[in-house]
Design an enzyme around this catalytic site. Structure first.
Site, mmCIF file in Angstrom:
data_model
loop_
_atom_site.group_PDB
_atom_site.id
_atom_site.type_symbol
_atom_site.label_atom_id
_atom_site.label_comp_id
_atom_site.label_asym_id
_atom_site.label_seq_id
_atom_site.Cartn_x
_atom_site.Cartn_y
_atom_site.Cartn_z
ATOM 1 C CG PHE A 105 -2.388 -0.224 0.909
ATOM 2 C CD1 PHE A 105 -2.783 -1.187 0.011
ATOM 3 C CD2 PHE A 105 -3.377 0.532 1.521
ATOM 4 C CE1 PHE A 105 -4.119 -1.416 -0.278
ATOM 5 C CE2 PHE A 105 -4.716 0.331 1.245
ATOM 6 C CZ PHE A 105 -5.091 -0.646 0.340
ATOM 7 C CD GLN A 218 -6.102 10.105 2.818
ATOM 8 O OE1 GLN A 218 -6.825 9.128 2.950
ATOM 9 N NE2 GLN A 218 -4.854 10.134 3.282
ATOM 10 C CG HIS A 220 -8.775 7.287 -2.361
ATOM 11 N ND1 HIS A 220 -8.434 6.709 -3.577
ATOM 12 C CD2 HIS A 220 -8.507 6.355 -1.420
ATOM 13 C CE1 HIS A 220 -7.988 5.485 -3.361
ATOM 14 N NE2 HIS A 220 -8.022 5.237 -2.069
ATOM 15 C CG LEU A 230 -12.354 3.610 -2.331
ATOM 16 C CD1 LEU A 230 -11.407 4.809 -2.380
ATOM 17 C CD2 LEU A 230 -12.412 3.044 -0.901
ATOM 18 C CB THR A 232 -9.544 -0.402 -3.137
ATOM 19 O OG1 THR A 232 -8.505 -0.684 -2.186
ATOM 20 C CG2 THR A 232 -9.462 -1.472 -4.215
ATOM 21 C CD GLU A 233 -3.122 3.461 -1.005
ATOM 22 O OE1 GLU A 233 -1.971 3.301 -0.557
ATOM 23 O OE2 GLU A 233 -3.909 4.330 -0.585
ATOM 24 N NE ARG A 264 -5.323 5.997 0.561
ATOM 25 C CZ ARG A 264 -6.246 5.416 1.312
ATOM 26 N NH1 ARG A 264 -6.925 6.128 2.200
ATOM 27 N NH2 ARG A 264 -6.496 4.123 1.176
ATOM 28 C CG HIS A 329 -10.814 8.455 0.992
ATOM 29 N ND1 HIS A 329 -11.799 7.566 0.607
ATOM 30 C CD2 HIS A 329 -9.904 7.730 1.711
ATOM 31 C CE1 HIS A 329 -11.519 6.356 1.069
ATOM 32 N NE2 HIS A 329 -10.375 6.428 1.742
ATOM 33 C CD GLU A 353 -13.338 9.654 8.279
ATOM 34 O OE1 GLU A 353 -13.185 10.543 7.411
ATOM 35 O OE2 GLU A 353 -13.919 8.571 8.027
ATOM 36 N NE ARG A 364 -7.304 7.282 6.446
ATOM 37 C CZ ARG A 364 -7.488 6.350 5.509
ATOM 38 N NH1 ARG A 364 -6.756 5.239 5.532
ATOM 39 N NH2 ARG A 364 -8.372 6.540 4.543
ATOM 40 C CG LEU A 370 -10.632 -0.631 7.449
ATOM 41 C CD1 LEU A 370 -10.595 -1.886 6.588
ATOM 42 C CD2 LEU A 370 -12.060 -0.376 7.930
#
Length: 553
Positions: A105, A218, A220, A230, A232-233, A264, A329, A353, A364, A370
Protein backbone atom coordinates in the site's frame (compact mmCIF):
# COMPACT_ATOMS: atom_id res chain seq x y z
CA UNK A 1 -16.80 0.25 13.18
CA UNK A 2 -14.99 1.98 16.06
CA UNK A 3 -18.32 2.23 17.89
CA UNK A 4 -18.98 -1.50 17.52
CA UNK A 5 -15.50 -2.39 18.78
CA UNK A 6 -15.86 0.02 21.70
CA UNK A 7 -19.26 -1.42 22.64
CA UNK A 8 -17.86 -4.95 22.56
CA UNK A 9 -15.07 -3.95 24.93
CA UNK A 10 -17.28 -1.96 27.29
CA UNK A 11 -19.80 -4.79 27.50
CA UNK A 12 -17.20 -6.90 29.34
CA UNK A 13 -17.42 -4.53 32.30
CA UNK A 14 -20.61 -2.45 32.11
CA UNK A 15 -24.02 -2.17 30.55
CA UNK A 16 -23.78 -0.52 27.15
CA UNK A 17 -26.07 0.58 24.31
CA UNK A 18 -25.42 1.72 20.74
CA UNK A 19 -27.24 4.63 19.11
CA UNK A 20 -26.93 4.80 15.32
CA UNK A 21 -28.73 6.93 12.75
CA UNK A 22 -28.55 3.96 10.34
CA UNK A 23 -28.46 0.23 10.92
CA UNK A 24 -24.87 -0.54 12.04
CA UNK A 25 -24.29 -2.66 8.94
CA UNK A 26 -24.94 0.45 6.83
CA UNK A 27 -22.01 2.25 8.46
CA UNK A 28 -19.52 3.77 6.03
CA UNK A 29 -16.72 1.48 7.29
CA UNK A 30 -18.30 -1.19 5.09
CA UNK A 31 -17.15 0.77 2.04
CA UNK A 32 -13.46 0.38 2.97
CA UNK A 33 -11.99 -1.96 0.38
CA UNK A 34 -8.25 -2.41 0.23
CA UNK A 35 -7.14 -3.60 3.65
CA UNK A 36 -5.92 -3.07 7.19
CA UNK A 37 -2.29 -2.65 8.22
CA UNK A 38 -0.24 -4.79 10.61
CA UNK A 39 3.43 -5.84 10.55
CA UNK A 40 2.73 -9.60 10.38
CA UNK A 41 5.58 -10.34 7.98
CA UNK A 42 3.58 -12.82 5.92
CA UNK A 43 4.52 -11.39 2.50
CA UNK A 44 7.86 -12.60 1.04
CA UNK A 45 9.01 -8.97 0.81
CA UNK A 46 7.80 -8.12 4.32
CA UNK A 47 9.58 -10.65 6.53
CA UNK A 48 11.68 -7.97 8.23
CA UNK A 49 8.70 -5.76 9.07
CA UNK A 50 8.23 -4.62 12.69
CA UNK A 51 5.91 -2.34 14.64
CA UNK A 52 8.73 0.21 14.78
CA UNK A 53 8.94 0.31 10.97
CA UNK A 54 5.16 0.60 10.75
CA UNK A 55 5.37 3.48 13.24
CA UNK A 56 8.02 5.28 11.18
CA UNK A 57 6.03 4.90 7.97
CA UNK A 58 2.95 6.27 9.75
CA UNK A 59 4.81 9.28 11.17
CA UNK A 60 6.55 10.00 7.87
CA UNK A 61 3.25 9.63 6.04
CA UNK A 62 1.69 12.13 8.46
CA UNK A 63 4.37 14.65 7.41
CA UNK A 64 5.56 14.45 11.03
CA UNK A 65 2.38 15.95 12.50
CA UNK A 66 1.23 12.71 14.18
CA UNK A 67 1.66 12.39 17.95
CA UNK A 68 4.32 9.71 18.18
CA UNK A 69 3.32 8.27 21.57
CA UNK A 70 -0.13 7.54 20.14
CA UNK A 71 1.44 6.06 16.99
CA UNK A 72 3.53 3.70 19.13
CA UNK A 73 0.40 2.38 20.86
CA UNK A 74 -1.34 2.14 17.50
CA UNK A 75 1.34 0.07 15.79
CA UNK A 76 2.17 -2.14 18.78
CA UNK A 77 -1.50 -3.14 19.00
CA UNK A 78 -1.93 -3.74 15.26
CA UNK A 79 -1.03 -7.43 15.03
CA UNK A 80 -3.01 -8.30 18.17
CA UNK A 81 -6.16 -6.76 16.74
CA UNK A 82 -5.72 -8.57 13.40
CA UNK A 83 -5.41 -11.95 15.10
CA UNK A 84 -8.37 -11.14 17.34
CA UNK A 85 -10.54 -10.41 14.32
CA UNK A 86 -9.27 -13.53 12.57
CA UNK A 87 -10.37 -15.61 15.57
CA UNK A 88 -13.76 -13.88 15.51
CA UNK A 89 -14.22 -14.99 11.92
CA UNK A 90 -13.01 -12.30 9.49
CA UNK A 91 -12.38 -14.21 6.23
CA UNK A 92 -9.00 -12.72 5.35
CA UNK A 93 -7.47 -13.68 2.01
CA UNK A 94 -4.71 -16.27 2.44
CA UNK A 95 -1.24 -17.11 1.21
CA UNK A 96 -0.57 -20.54 -0.27
CA UNK A 97 0.55 -21.80 3.15
CA UNK A 98 -2.62 -20.52 4.86
CA UNK A 99 -1.33 -17.33 6.48
CA UNK A 100 -3.16 -13.98 6.27
CA UNK A 101 -2.24 -12.47 2.91
CA UNK A 102 -0.69 -8.99 2.73
CA UNK A 103 -0.33 -6.54 -0.17
CA UNK A 104 1.68 -3.34 -0.75
CA UNK A 105 0.00 0.00 0.00
CA UNK A 106 1.07 3.60 -0.52
CA UNK A 107 3.81 5.05 1.67
CA UNK A 108 4.71 1.71 3.26
CA UNK A 109 8.24 0.29 3.20
CA UNK A 110 6.84 -3.27 3.37
CA UNK A 111 3.70 -5.06 2.12
CA UNK A 112 1.79 -5.02 5.44
CA UNK A 113 -1.83 -4.50 4.36
CA UNK A 114 -4.00 -7.51 5.29
CA UNK A 115 -7.09 -7.87 3.14
CA UNK A 116 -10.21 -9.83 2.31
CA UNK A 117 -10.16 -9.50 -1.49
CA UNK A 118 -11.36 -5.89 -1.98
CA UNK A 119 -14.16 -6.04 0.59
CA UNK A 120 -12.13 -5.79 3.79
CA UNK A 121 -14.24 -3.18 5.57
CA UNK A 122 -17.43 -5.08 4.70
CA UNK A 123 -16.15 -8.32 6.20
CA UNK A 124 -14.79 -6.71 9.39
CA UNK A 125 -17.97 -4.69 9.90
CA UNK A 126 -20.18 -7.80 9.64
CA UNK A 127 -17.90 -9.75 11.96
CA UNK A 128 -17.97 -7.04 14.63
CA UNK A 129 -21.75 -6.77 14.36
CA UNK A 130 -21.98 -10.53 14.91
CA UNK A 131 -20.06 -10.03 18.15
CA UNK A 132 -22.50 -7.27 19.19
CA UNK A 133 -25.44 -9.59 18.54
CA UNK A 134 -23.70 -12.42 20.40
CA UNK A 135 -23.29 -10.19 23.46
CA UNK A 136 -26.91 -8.99 23.21
CA UNK A 137 -25.85 -5.35 23.21
CA UNK A 138 -28.84 -3.05 22.87
CA UNK A 139 -28.89 -1.14 19.57
CA UNK A 140 -31.08 1.91 18.94
CA UNK A 141 -31.28 1.91 15.13
CA UNK A 142 -32.22 5.03 13.18
CA UNK A 143 -31.88 7.40 16.11
CA UNK A 144 -30.09 10.65 15.26
CA UNK A 145 -28.20 12.32 18.09
CA UNK A 146 -28.84 16.07 18.06
CA UNK A 147 -27.06 17.28 21.18
CA UNK A 148 -24.77 16.37 24.05
CA UNK A 149 -25.97 16.91 27.61
CA UNK A 150 -23.01 18.75 29.14
CA UNK A 151 -22.80 21.00 32.18
CA UNK A 152 -19.79 22.14 34.18
CA UNK A 153 -17.39 20.20 31.97
CA UNK A 154 -19.17 16.88 32.61
CA UNK A 155 -21.15 14.83 30.08
CA UNK A 156 -24.38 13.29 31.34
CA UNK A 157 -25.77 11.78 28.13
CA UNK A 158 -27.27 12.74 24.79
CA UNK A 159 -30.53 13.86 23.23
CA UNK A 160 -31.54 11.92 20.13
CA UNK A 161 -34.41 11.90 17.64
CA UNK A 162 -36.04 8.79 16.23
CA UNK A 163 -35.93 9.10 12.44
CA UNK A 164 -38.99 6.87 12.27
CA UNK A 165 -41.36 8.66 14.67
CA UNK A 166 -39.72 12.07 15.12
CA UNK A 167 -39.70 11.48 18.88
CA UNK A 168 -37.01 13.25 20.89
CA UNK A 169 -35.61 11.47 23.95
CA UNK A 170 -32.91 12.07 26.53
CA UNK A 171 -30.47 9.19 27.03
CA UNK A 172 -28.76 9.57 30.41
CA UNK A 173 -25.44 7.82 30.74
CA UNK A 174 -22.33 7.74 32.91
CA UNK A 175 -20.19 7.80 29.77
CA UNK A 176 -20.78 8.84 26.15
CA UNK A 177 -18.52 7.81 23.26
CA UNK A 178 -18.82 9.28 19.77
CA UNK A 179 -17.65 7.15 16.83
CA UNK A 180 -19.67 8.95 14.19
CA UNK A 181 -17.28 8.96 11.21
CA UNK A 182 -15.98 11.74 9.03
CA UNK A 183 -17.24 14.90 7.36
CA UNK A 184 -16.82 14.00 3.69
CA UNK A 185 -20.23 15.20 2.59
CA UNK A 186 -19.25 18.82 3.13
CA UNK A 187 -17.68 18.28 -0.30
CA UNK A 188 -19.41 17.40 -3.56
CA UNK A 189 -16.89 14.97 -5.06
CA UNK A 190 -16.49 12.50 -2.19
CA UNK A 191 -16.08 8.76 -1.76
CA UNK A 192 -18.05 9.06 1.49
CA UNK A 193 -21.55 7.81 2.19
CA UNK A 194 -24.35 10.37 2.48
CA UNK A 195 -24.37 9.79 6.27
CA UNK A 196 -20.83 11.20 6.65
CA UNK A 197 -21.83 14.75 7.51
CA UNK A 198 -19.47 15.50 10.40
CA UNK A 199 -22.49 15.84 12.69
CA UNK A 200 -20.77 14.07 15.60
CA UNK A 201 -17.82 16.44 15.39
CA UNK A 202 -20.09 19.49 15.18
CA UNK A 203 -22.30 18.39 18.09
CA UNK A 204 -19.23 17.93 20.29
CA UNK A 205 -17.79 21.25 19.08
CA UNK A 206 -20.97 23.13 20.01
CA UNK A 207 -20.93 21.45 23.43
CA UNK A 208 -17.50 22.90 24.19
CA UNK A 209 -15.22 20.08 23.04
CA UNK A 210 -12.40 21.38 20.82
CA UNK A 211 -11.71 20.06 17.33
CA UNK A 212 -8.15 19.36 16.22
CA UNK A 213 -6.39 19.67 12.83
CA UNK A 214 -9.57 20.00 10.80
CA UNK A 215 -7.80 21.70 7.87
CA UNK A 216 -6.25 18.37 6.89
CA UNK A 217 -8.66 16.75 4.42
CA UNK A 218 -7.54 13.69 2.49
CA UNK A 219 -8.37 13.33 -1.19
CA UNK A 220 -8.23 9.75 -2.44
CA UNK A 221 -6.39 9.61 -5.75
CA UNK A 222 -8.74 7.15 -7.44
CA UNK A 223 -12.49 7.68 -7.32
CA UNK A 224 -14.76 6.68 -10.20
CA UNK A 225 -15.70 9.56 -12.48
CA UNK A 226 -19.37 10.50 -12.17
CA UNK A 227 -20.18 8.83 -8.85
CA UNK A 228 -16.83 9.22 -7.04
CA UNK A 229 -17.17 5.69 -5.73
CA UNK A 230 -13.90 4.46 -4.25
CA UNK A 231 -11.46 2.57 -6.46
CA UNK A 232 -9.35 1.01 -3.72
CA UNK A 233 -5.65 1.62 -3.28
CA UNK A 234 -5.51 -2.16 -3.54
CA UNK A 235 -5.80 -1.69 -7.32
CA UNK A 236 -2.39 -0.03 -7.28
CA UNK A 237 -1.16 -2.38 -4.55
CA UNK A 238 -1.81 -5.27 -6.90
CA UNK A 239 0.13 -3.52 -9.66
CA UNK A 240 -2.33 -1.18 -11.38
CA UNK A 241 -0.97 1.73 -13.43
CA UNK A 242 -1.98 5.39 -13.61
CA UNK A 243 -1.90 6.63 -17.20
CA UNK A 244 -2.55 10.09 -18.66
CA UNK A 245 -4.09 10.99 -22.03
CA UNK A 246 -0.67 10.70 -23.67
CA UNK A 247 -0.41 7.08 -22.55
CA UNK A 248 2.32 7.89 -19.99
CA UNK A 249 2.72 6.37 -16.50
CA UNK A 250 3.16 9.89 -15.19
CA UNK A 251 3.94 9.01 -11.56
CA UNK A 252 7.57 8.57 -12.64
CA UNK A 253 7.73 12.36 -12.79
CA UNK A 254 6.47 12.84 -9.22
CA UNK A 255 7.66 9.82 -7.21
CA UNK A 256 10.14 7.79 -9.27
CA UNK A 257 10.83 5.31 -6.47
CA UNK A 258 7.29 4.58 -5.20
CA UNK A 259 5.41 5.42 -8.43
CA UNK A 260 1.67 4.62 -7.97
CA UNK A 261 2.34 3.61 -4.37
CA UNK A 262 3.42 7.01 -3.10
CA UNK A 263 1.24 8.36 -0.25
CA UNK A 264 -2.27 9.49 -1.15
CA UNK A 265 -1.63 13.22 -0.89
CA UNK A 266 1.24 13.01 -3.37
CA UNK A 267 -0.65 10.81 -5.84
CA UNK A 268 -3.78 12.99 -5.64
CA UNK A 269 -1.81 16.16 -6.34
CA UNK A 270 0.01 14.43 -9.20
CA UNK A 271 -3.24 13.34 -10.85
CA UNK A 272 -4.80 16.78 -10.41
CA UNK A 273 -1.69 18.43 -11.85
CA UNK A 274 -1.89 16.20 -14.93
CA UNK A 275 -5.54 17.20 -15.38
CA UNK A 276 -4.90 20.91 -14.73
CA UNK A 277 -2.02 21.00 -17.22
CA UNK A 278 -4.09 19.43 -20.01
CA UNK A 279 -2.82 15.83 -19.91
CA UNK A 280 -6.08 14.37 -18.61
CA UNK A 281 -8.98 12.97 -20.59
CA UNK A 282 -11.65 15.60 -21.27
CA UNK A 283 -9.87 17.85 -18.71
CA UNK A 284 -11.48 15.73 -16.01
CA UNK A 285 -9.80 12.38 -15.36
CA UNK A 286 -6.92 9.97 -15.99
CA UNK A 287 -6.96 6.20 -16.36
CA UNK A 288 -6.40 3.50 -13.75
CA UNK A 289 -5.30 0.54 -15.87
CA UNK A 290 -5.63 -3.01 -14.51
CA UNK A 291 -5.76 -4.89 -17.79
CA UNK A 292 -2.20 -6.21 -17.55
CA UNK A 293 -3.04 -7.91 -14.23
CA UNK A 294 -5.14 -10.44 -16.10
CA UNK A 295 -8.60 -11.88 -15.55
CA UNK A 296 -7.58 -14.41 -12.87
CA UNK A 297 -5.95 -11.85 -10.58
CA UNK A 298 -8.70 -9.27 -10.99
CA UNK A 299 -11.42 -11.85 -10.29
CA UNK A 300 -9.58 -13.14 -7.23
CA UNK A 301 -8.20 -9.96 -5.68
CA UNK A 302 -10.44 -7.14 -7.01
CA UNK A 303 -13.90 -8.61 -7.68
CA UNK A 304 -15.71 -5.72 -5.99
CA UNK A 305 -13.94 -3.16 -8.16
CA UNK A 306 -15.00 -5.07 -11.25
CA UNK A 307 -18.62 -5.20 -10.05
CA UNK A 308 -18.68 -1.44 -9.37
CA UNK A 309 -17.21 -0.62 -12.79
CA UNK A 310 -19.67 -2.85 -14.61
CA UNK A 311 -22.75 -1.64 -12.74
CA UNK A 312 -21.97 2.08 -12.37
CA UNK A 313 -20.05 3.01 -15.51
CA UNK A 314 -20.60 0.11 -17.88
CA UNK A 315 -17.00 -1.00 -18.38
CA UNK A 316 -15.14 -4.18 -17.46
CA UNK A 317 -11.67 -3.39 -16.04
CA UNK A 318 -10.45 -6.72 -17.40
CA UNK A 319 -10.90 -5.20 -20.87
CA UNK A 320 -10.86 -1.40 -20.40
CA UNK A 321 -9.04 1.19 -18.22
CA UNK A 322 -11.02 2.87 -15.44
CA UNK A 323 -11.64 6.66 -15.60
CA UNK A 324 -10.69 8.10 -12.21
CA UNK A 325 -10.20 11.45 -10.49
CA UNK A 326 -9.31 12.49 -6.93
CA UNK A 327 -12.22 12.72 -4.50
CA UNK A 328 -12.55 13.81 -0.89
CA UNK A 329 -12.03 10.68 1.18
CA UNK A 330 -11.06 11.17 4.84
CA UNK A 331 -11.00 13.71 7.66
CA UNK A 332 -7.63 13.54 9.41
CA UNK A 333 -8.80 15.98 12.09
CA UNK A 334 -11.68 15.50 14.47
CA UNK A 335 -12.72 15.64 18.11
CA UNK A 336 -9.58 16.37 20.09
CA UNK A 337 -8.73 13.50 22.43
CA UNK A 338 -5.71 11.82 23.99
CA UNK A 339 -4.33 8.33 23.42
CA UNK A 340 -6.97 6.97 25.85
CA UNK A 341 -9.67 8.61 23.68
CA UNK A 342 -10.58 10.99 26.53
CA UNK A 343 -11.65 14.55 25.71
CA UNK A 344 -11.62 17.69 27.84
CA UNK A 345 -15.20 16.97 28.91
CA UNK A 346 -15.29 14.34 31.63
CA UNK A 347 -17.20 11.25 30.63
CA UNK A 348 -17.05 12.05 26.90
CA UNK A 349 -14.85 9.94 24.62
CA UNK A 350 -14.26 9.74 20.87
CA UNK A 351 -12.83 7.14 18.50
CA UNK A 352 -12.45 6.40 14.80
CA UNK A 353 -12.59 9.01 12.06
CA UNK A 354 -14.68 11.33 14.24
CA UNK A 355 -11.73 11.58 16.63
CA UNK A 356 -8.26 13.04 16.34
CA UNK A 357 -5.90 11.08 18.61
CA UNK A 358 -3.68 12.01 16.46
CA UNK A 359 -2.10 9.11 14.54
CA UNK A 360 -2.67 10.41 11.00
CA UNK A 361 -1.34 13.96 11.33
CA UNK A 362 -1.42 15.79 8.00
CA UNK A 363 -1.92 12.68 5.84
CA UNK A 364 -3.25 9.19 6.57
CA UNK A 365 -1.65 6.12 5.05
CA UNK A 366 -4.01 3.70 3.34
CA UNK A 367 -4.79 0.70 5.56
CA UNK A 368 -4.42 2.70 8.78
CA UNK A 369 -8.05 3.84 9.06
CA UNK A 370 -9.60 0.40 9.61
CA UNK A 371 -6.78 -0.30 12.04
CA UNK A 372 -7.55 2.88 13.97
CA UNK A 373 -11.17 1.79 14.42
CA UNK A 374 -10.31 -1.52 16.08
CA UNK A 375 -7.25 -0.37 18.04
CA UNK A 376 -8.71 2.81 19.50
CA UNK A 377 -12.24 1.40 19.55
CA UNK A 378 -10.98 -1.22 22.01
CA UNK A 379 -8.96 1.34 23.99
CA UNK A 380 -11.89 3.78 24.14
CA UNK A 381 -14.28 1.06 25.27
CA UNK A 382 -11.96 -0.11 28.03
CA UNK A 383 -11.31 3.38 29.41
CA UNK A 384 -14.97 4.36 29.13
CA UNK A 385 -15.93 1.30 31.18
CA UNK A 386 -13.27 2.13 33.76
CA UNK A 387 -14.55 5.70 34.02
CA UNK A 388 -18.13 4.51 34.49
CA UNK A 389 -17.07 2.00 37.13
CA UNK A 390 -15.39 4.62 39.27
CA UNK A 391 -18.00 7.34 38.77
CA UNK A 392 -20.22 8.35 41.64
CA UNK A 393 -23.90 8.73 40.87
CA UNK A 394 -24.70 12.37 40.22
CA UNK A 395 -28.29 13.47 40.76
CA UNK A 396 -27.76 16.39 38.37
CA UNK A 397 -27.46 14.11 35.34
CA UNK A 398 -31.17 13.57 34.77
CA UNK A 399 -31.97 17.28 35.21
CA UNK A 400 -29.19 18.35 32.83
CA UNK A 401 -30.37 15.89 30.17
CA UNK A 402 -34.00 16.95 30.55
CA UNK A 403 -33.05 20.65 30.27
CA UNK A 404 -31.16 19.92 27.05
CA UNK A 405 -34.13 17.88 25.81
CA UNK A 406 -36.49 20.84 26.28
CA UNK A 407 -34.10 23.15 24.42
CA UNK A 408 -33.81 20.66 21.56
CA UNK A 409 -37.57 20.27 21.35
CA UNK A 410 -37.90 24.04 21.03
CA UNK A 411 -35.11 24.27 18.44
CA UNK A 412 -36.47 21.47 16.27
CA UNK A 413 -40.09 22.58 16.54
CA UNK A 414 -39.00 26.02 15.40
CA UNK A 415 -37.19 24.50 12.42
CA UNK A 416 -40.28 22.49 11.46
CA UNK A 417 -42.84 25.28 11.84
CA UNK A 418 -41.08 28.44 10.69
CA UNK A 419 -41.55 29.84 7.23
CA UNK A 420 -38.59 31.26 5.33
CA UNK A 421 -37.39 31.83 1.82
CA UNK A 422 -34.35 29.54 1.89
CA UNK A 423 -34.32 25.84 0.99
CA UNK A 424 -31.82 23.65 2.86
CA UNK A 425 -31.05 21.73 -0.34
CA UNK A 426 -29.91 24.90 -2.11
CA UNK A 427 -27.65 25.84 0.79
CA UNK A 428 -26.24 22.32 0.88
CA UNK A 429 -25.31 22.36 -2.81
CA UNK A 430 -23.71 25.79 -2.58
CA UNK A 431 -21.68 24.68 0.43
CA UNK A 432 -20.36 21.61 -1.38
CA UNK A 433 -19.44 23.64 -4.45
CA UNK A 434 -17.67 26.20 -2.26
CA UNK A 435 -15.61 23.54 -0.48
CA UNK A 436 -14.67 21.83 -3.76
CA UNK A 437 -13.52 25.07 -5.34
CA UNK A 438 -12.08 27.00 -2.40
CA UNK A 439 -10.67 24.37 0.02
CA UNK A 440 -9.74 21.48 -2.24
CA UNK A 441 -6.49 19.76 -3.17
CA UNK A 442 -4.67 23.03 -3.96
CA UNK A 443 -5.25 26.02 -1.69
CA UNK A 444 -4.48 29.73 -1.71
CA UNK A 445 -5.29 32.59 0.63
CA UNK A 446 -7.66 34.67 -1.51
CA UNK A 447 -9.89 31.78 -2.71
CA UNK A 448 -10.08 30.39 0.82
CA UNK A 449 -11.05 33.77 2.22
CA UNK A 450 -13.75 33.97 -0.45
CA UNK A 451 -14.86 30.51 0.59
CA UNK A 452 -15.00 31.45 4.27
CA UNK A 453 -17.04 34.53 3.45
CA UNK A 454 -19.46 32.36 1.47
CA UNK A 455 -19.76 29.87 4.33
CA UNK A 456 -20.65 32.69 6.73
CA UNK A 457 -23.24 33.91 4.27
CA UNK A 458 -24.72 30.41 4.04
CA UNK A 459 -24.87 30.18 7.84
CA UNK A 460 -26.92 33.38 7.89
CA UNK A 461 -29.18 32.08 5.13
CA UNK A 462 -29.68 28.84 7.07
CA UNK A 463 -31.43 30.85 9.78
CA UNK A 464 -34.15 31.59 7.21
CA UNK A 465 -34.43 28.01 5.95
CA UNK A 466 -37.81 26.33 5.69
CA UNK A 467 -38.65 22.64 5.31
CA UNK A 468 -40.67 21.16 2.48
CA UNK A 469 -42.26 18.58 4.79
CA UNK A 470 -43.43 19.58 8.28
CA UNK A 471 -44.47 16.20 9.64
CA UNK A 472 -42.45 14.38 12.28
CA UNK A 473 -42.59 10.78 11.05
CA UNK A 474 -39.79 9.73 8.69
CA UNK A 475 -38.92 13.38 8.02
CA UNK A 476 -35.63 13.11 6.15
CA UNK A 477 -35.95 16.78 5.22
CA UNK A 478 -35.67 17.58 8.93
CA UNK A 479 -32.85 15.07 9.50
CA UNK A 480 -30.81 16.51 6.63
CA UNK A 481 -31.50 20.09 7.71
CA UNK A 482 -30.10 19.30 11.16
CA UNK A 483 -27.05 17.74 9.52
CA UNK A 484 -26.65 20.77 7.25
CA UNK A 485 -26.21 23.01 10.26
CA UNK A 486 -23.40 20.69 11.35
CA UNK A 487 -21.80 20.76 7.89
CA UNK A 488 -21.73 24.55 7.94
CA UNK A 489 -19.93 24.56 11.30
CA UNK A 490 -17.40 21.99 10.11
CA UNK A 491 -16.75 23.82 6.83
CA UNK A 492 -16.09 27.02 8.75
CA UNK A 493 -13.55 25.29 11.00
CA UNK A 494 -11.81 23.55 8.07
CA UNK A 495 -11.48 26.76 6.07
CA UNK A 496 -10.42 28.94 9.01
CA UNK A 497 -7.70 26.48 10.00
CA UNK A 498 -6.51 26.21 6.39
CA UNK A 499 -6.26 29.99 5.97
CA UNK A 500 -4.26 30.31 9.17
CA UNK A 501 -1.78 27.50 8.41
CA UNK A 502 0.78 29.27 6.24
CA UNK A 503 2.70 26.25 4.99
CA UNK A 504 2.24 23.11 2.91
CA UNK A 505 2.15 19.88 4.92
CA UNK A 506 0.66 16.56 3.87
CA UNK A 507 -2.81 17.02 2.41
CA UNK A 508 -2.73 20.78 3.05
CA UNK A 509 -1.08 22.17 -0.08
CA UNK A 510 -0.74 25.96 -0.25
CA UNK A 511 0.23 27.42 -3.62
CA UNK A 512 1.31 30.59 -1.81
CA UNK A 513 3.32 28.75 0.90
CA UNK A 514 4.81 25.79 -0.93
CA UNK A 515 7.21 24.51 1.73
CA UNK A 516 6.73 22.75 5.03
CA UNK A 517 7.65 25.07 7.90
CA UNK A 518 8.63 23.17 11.04
CA UNK A 519 9.89 26.33 12.72
CA UNK A 520 6.44 27.90 12.87
CA UNK A 521 3.92 25.18 12.05
CA UNK A 522 4.99 21.92 13.66
CA UNK A 523 1.90 22.14 15.84
CA UNK A 524 -1.74 21.07 16.04
CA UNK A 525 -4.59 23.45 15.26
CA UNK A 526 -7.22 23.59 18.03
CA UNK A 527 -10.63 25.09 17.25
CA UNK A 528 -13.13 26.08 19.95
CA UNK A 529 -16.69 27.15 19.32
CA UNK A 530 -17.95 30.68 19.76
CA UNK A 531 -21.01 32.46 18.34
CA UNK A 532 -18.71 34.53 16.12
CA UNK A 533 -16.90 31.51 14.71
CA UNK A 534 -14.02 29.23 15.69
CA UNK A 535 -11.42 30.46 18.16
CA UNK A 536 -8.07 29.06 17.01
CA UNK A 537 -5.12 28.11 19.20
CA UNK A 538 -2.25 25.66 18.85
CA UNK A 539 -0.68 22.74 20.71
CA UNK A 540 2.75 21.13 20.24
CA UNK A 541 3.15 17.83 18.41
CA UNK A 542 4.35 15.06 20.73
CA UNK A 543 7.65 13.80 19.32
CA UNK A 544 9.37 10.78 20.91
CA UNK A 545 11.59 8.82 18.50
CA UNK A 546 11.45 10.17 14.97
CA UNK A 547 12.84 13.64 14.44
CA UNK A 548 11.26 15.54 11.56
CA UNK A 549 13.10 15.15 8.28
CA UNK A 550 12.47 15.88 4.62
CA UNK A 551 9.58 13.72 3.38
CA UNK A 552 10.75 12.07 0.18
CA UNK A 553 9.32 9.10 -1.71
Amino acid sequence: MAGLRAAIETSKYAEVALISKVHPLRSHSGAAQGGINAPLGNHPDGKDDTWEKHAFDTVKGSDFLADQDAVEIFTKEASLRIYEMEHWGVPFSRTEDGKIAQRPFGGAAFPRTCYAADKTGHTILHTLYEQVVKRRIKVYEEWQVTSLAVEGGICYGVVAMSRITGELSAFCSDVVLFATGGAGRTYSKSTNAIINTGSGMAIAYRAGVPLKDMEFIQFHPTSLVGTNLLMTEGCRGEGGYLVNAKGERFMKNYSPKYMELAPRDIVSRSIQTEINEGRGFENEYVHLDLRHLGRKKIMERLPGIRDICIHFIGIDPIESPIPIQPGQHYTMGGISCNERCETEVKGFYAAGEAACVSVHGANRLGGNSLLETVVFGKIAGAHAAKHAEGKEKDSRGKKVAEDVLRKEEERINNLITKSGKERPGDIRQELKKTMDEKAGIFREKKPMEEGLSKIKELKERYKDATLSYRGKKCNLDLARALELECKLDIAEVVTTGAINRQESRGSHCRLDFKDRDDTHWLKHTIARHSPQGPIISYEPVRITTFKPEARKY
